[in-house]
Design an enzyme around this catalytic site. Sequence first.
Site, PDB file in Angstrom:
ATOM      1  N   SER A   1       0.862  -1.180   0.000  1.00 57.92           N
ATOM      2  CA  SER A   1       0.000   0.000   0.000  1.00 57.92           C
ATOM      3  C   SER A   1       0.898   1.229   0.000  1.00 57.92           C
ATOM      4  O   SER A   1       1.806   1.341   0.822  1.00 57.92           O
ATOM      5  CB  SER A   1      -0.883   0.012   1.256  1.00 57.92           C
ATOM      6  OG  SER A   1      -1.632  -1.172   1.334  1.00 57.92           O
TER       7      SER A   1
ATOM      8  N   CYS B   1      -6.969  -1.270   7.467  1.00 59.95           N
ATOM      9  CA  CYS B   1      -5.831  -1.750   6.687  1.00 59.95           C
ATOM     10  C   CYS B   1      -4.904  -2.561   7.571  1.00 59.95           C
ATOM     11  O   CYS B   1      -4.580  -2.156   8.684  1.00 59.95           O
ATOM     12  CB  CYS B   1      -5.078  -0.561   6.071  1.00 59.95           C
ATOM     13  SG  CYS B   1      -3.643  -1.068   5.115  1.00 59.95           S
TER      14      CYS B   1
ATOM     15  N   ASP C   1      -8.401  -2.842   3.145  1.00 57.84           N
ATOM     16  CA  ASP C   1      -7.172  -3.126   2.397  1.00 57.84           C
ATOM     17  C   ASP C   1      -6.379  -4.060   3.300  1.00 57.84           C
ATOM     18  O   ASP C   1      -5.520  -3.635   4.075  1.00 57.84           O
ATOM     19  CB  ASP C   1      -6.405  -1.821   2.136  1.00 57.84           C
ATOM     20  CG  ASP C   1      -5.133  -2.044   1.325  1.00 57.84           C
ATOM     21  OD1 ASP C   1      -4.307  -1.116   1.248  1.00 57.84           O
ATOM     22  OD2 ASP C   1      -4.958  -3.158   0.788  1.00 57.84           O
TER      23      ASP C   1
ATOM     24  N   TRP D   1      -4.510  -7.988   4.213  1.00 59.74           N
ATOM     25  CA  TRP D   1      -3.723  -9.090   3.665  1.00 59.74           C
ATOM     26  C   TRP D   1      -3.518 -10.140   4.735  1.00 59.74           C
ATOM     27  O   TRP D   1      -3.586  -9.877   5.935  1.00 59.74           O
ATOM     28  CB  TRP D   1      -2.377  -8.579   3.153  1.00 59.74           C
ATOM     29  CG  TRP D   1      -1.626  -7.773   4.159  1.00 59.74           C
ATOM     30  CD1 TRP D   1      -0.911  -8.236   5.229  1.00 59.74           C
ATOM     31  CD2 TRP D   1      -1.507  -6.349   4.204  1.00 59.74           C
ATOM     32  NE1 TRP D   1      -0.363  -7.192   5.925  1.00 59.74           N
ATOM     33  CE2 TRP D   1      -0.701  -6.014   5.333  1.00 59.74           C
ATOM     34  CE3 TRP D   1      -2.003  -5.309   3.413  1.00 59.74           C
ATOM     35  CZ2 TRP D   1      -0.384  -4.699   5.677  1.00 59.74           C
ATOM     36  CZ3 TRP D   1      -1.689  -4.005   3.754  1.00 59.74           C
ATOM     37  CH2 TRP D   1      -0.894  -3.699   4.873  1.00 59.74           C
TER      38      TRP D   1
END
Lengths: 296, 677
Positions: free
Chosen positions: B457, B629, B674, B676
């Site tokens: 990012s 995030c 966002d 992961w």
Amino acid sequence: MQTSKTHSSESMSKDLSELMKEATKEVHEQAENTPFMMNFQKGQVSLHEFKLVAASLYFIYSALEEESERNKDNPVYAPVYFPAELHRKAALEQDLEYFYGRNWKEEITCPQATQKYVERLHYVGKSQPELLVAHAYTRYLGDLSGGQVLKKIAQKALQLPSTGEGLAFFTFDGVSNATKFKQLYRSRMNALEMDLATKKRVLEEAKKAFLLNIQVFEALQELVSKGQENGHPVQLKAELRTRNINKSYEHGPAHGKESERINRRHTDMMPITPLVRWILALSFLAMTVAVGLFVM
Amino acid sequence: MEGAGMEPNISPPDSTAQQDSPFSMTDLFLVSLIVGLFTYWWFFRKKKEEVPDLPKMQSVAAPVRDSSFIEKMKKTGRNIVVFYGSQTGTAEEFANRLSKDAHRYGLRGMAADPEEYDLSDLSRLSEIDKSLAVFCMATYGEGDPTDNAQDFYDWLQEADADLSGLQYAVFGLGNKTYEHFNAMGKYVDKRLEELGAQRIFELGLGDDDGNLEEDFITWREQFWPAVCEHFGVEATGEESSIRQYELVVHTDVNMNKVYTGEMGRLKSYENQKPPFDAKNPFLAQVTENRKLNEGGERHLMHLELDISNSKIRYESGDHVAVYPANDSSLVNQIGEILGMDLDTIMSLNNLDEESNKKHPFPCPTSYRTALTYYLDITNPPRTNVLYELAQYATDAGEQERLRKMASSAAEGKALYLSWVVEARRNILAILQDMPSLRPPIDHLCELLPRLQARYYSIASSSKVHPNAIHICAVTVEYETKTGRLNKGVATNWLKNKVPNENGSNSLVPMYVRKSQFRLPFKPSTPVIMIGPGTGIAPFIGFIQERAWLKQQGKEVGDTVLYYGCRHEREDYLYREELARFHQEGVLTQLNVAFSRDQAEKVYVQHLLKKNKENIWKLLNEGNAHIYVCGDARNMARDVQNTFYEIVAEFGNMSQPQAVDYVKKLMTKGRYSLDVWS
């Protein structure tokens, strides 16, 4: 789903994105159920049909994107202006070149129903730009949803290369995640400053957009069926259709105009209806006889 | 043209010569009439004939097909039939691939369209030795069969067949976004069992919303070992592996035609031409590379990439993709252990000439380049790789272990899980721990997966830094059960980048991948950002942008940050910058959780719970947008649950209503992720 007394239920929501989805539910189903779309979903689409669709889409998106550009800084449209992610004109140009060759611009024509759609887009873009979002929503969000399924169907049905030629229209290089992009787009729709009256007009315009699309596909369907008379296997069906058309013409204006009308509408097809065939044959016969007599 | 245009005018002839002509007027008239009638006949008969002809032609063209697939299989010596329920051709493609695979294992397969055969013959399949029916079934619409599988579906429902003796397996093609996910595949799998058939491998559930191809490959990799075990066959001898590529070693080659790490066009790293993307990355100069944390064992870093003159544009929230290179010492060790000169120039050419994929990676190139830039040599290899390599183990015990780990037997799966996955053994570790395993390096290059780009990012705003892209990352490094030190490829490669040096040591091949993670359109909209650890990256960009907007005189709404790290004194990233933003009033709220600074763990969600009322106010009245995030597995889920709590409590809703409210926020783009794993 339960509705609570203390918080806004769906019907009370003022968000444009939610209102839009509700308002266009019915017409959306209608569009999915047009014969053309139903056949397409079954993989029953010929290269000829597909090329015609691509050509119409080119005119439509050229108009839509021209009006988007015109209004890109206008606060009634700016929040939903996403040229890099959404615009299709360049992709369609690529596809048209692939299908028609270098001279594609001269080869394609704009059918009447498509022209009607184009004119509406220009009108909205110039005179009522606050409604332009309705058209953008109708086309782009559709392309990002069902469009991906249609891409695969088209690839198989038309045996297009897996490298993507002829399918650039369906490929959104600027969108890494269609679902997330739609969410972003909705947030932008909801960021538009709009009073309730304008919202209502936008919803009406969206319905109109769907209907314009339906009309384009219905017109294409007709165009394709008329062309199938000429040596294509689906002879009988086509004959029935044209006999119906001819019947209606008998009560209409003089025969002379009839064949003219046929000629104008199908610019790339020969008008051989049974009536015309009879006429030609008889004239031939008469001519032969007359020549014979003249010779004497 | 008027129909009755021309009337035949029979006027008496003027010429006196007529009396001398051999033909009388009547004769000529009759001749012309006949010619005219002939013309008419010719015109019409042809058209009419066309219609009856075509239907006749069609029925002749339709092949006289044996509707018994059993007979066909017996005739052509097949034992495996793969039926496909396909609408767009994907299931059909999978069926074709599976039927081709069979050859490898001494079996012979054929793909078949269920619409063309009488499926009640399935009860007869046991007449064929080592027979198996595989079904690749796609689900369509509202859990419906595809058109070509409709009859099969009807038969399954109505028929009361006895399918004992039939062995089968099913792979379903579906899409998780639809309610009736893989309904058809699931139904066929269940129903066949109900009718007495024997399932020899588990149902595969492919998800087109995720990665259908990958799901298929994963299923297939385990499927064939199961089949082999069931029938007691093995891929034996020379037939054991069908190489896809052929090795060509180049002895006299023009070095200008050799790839040295480019992703696409030859020399694209020497002659850089925009536009830059995944196939044509831009070589960005690293202009800064500093450690972010003050203490602790980990290494967190901040890098700045110069994108001047690249015409690359980005927005805060976008991702930067980098193409890393493998650790050269790892590459060298592989070369040594296999006894190969890594600088040999070679090409691997696809034996299937019709395939679009001519080579597995850009060729011609050297083994060194391939192992450094093109191949993944750090992830634990998949089972199909072990299966293919087994033939090269000269020690029987090692060979058996490799074959076992590649099989679908419970014991084999467990062995693979512990010896490869949990122990984090990469290919080098496997070669080291299995001394008799020495495959040819070119076959290894064919088997290893491609080295993937890594995404980060972007930690900057293009409004403030139009010519630079900032990265915030933590280097991955850990000790495995085997005592080895495993290092993350990209993070260690980035860590070693030296700013502003000449040469590849400070260049990063990169491109921007647009994301949908965006600040709200109106600066006045409040934002609630939740990003612990390196999850703070995009928010540095967001905050920079809000500061810039404020400078521009715009009315900027509440900018709220929830951040978390382990120790205040050790890994509080961007501490000074955040303090400054807070002081300037750009950052309205700065909430930081230090998880390990006290006895009990304190995370971002705990801080959220302390501010329930304020959060609800921002959401409900302020139309706030929420951004999360970082870690997908735990943090994102815990944060989402906290929001359900807040909404239920302060919005006066039941739990299901609160969940619905939050899900709606996501649909409307007011709750973005966002994350992961």
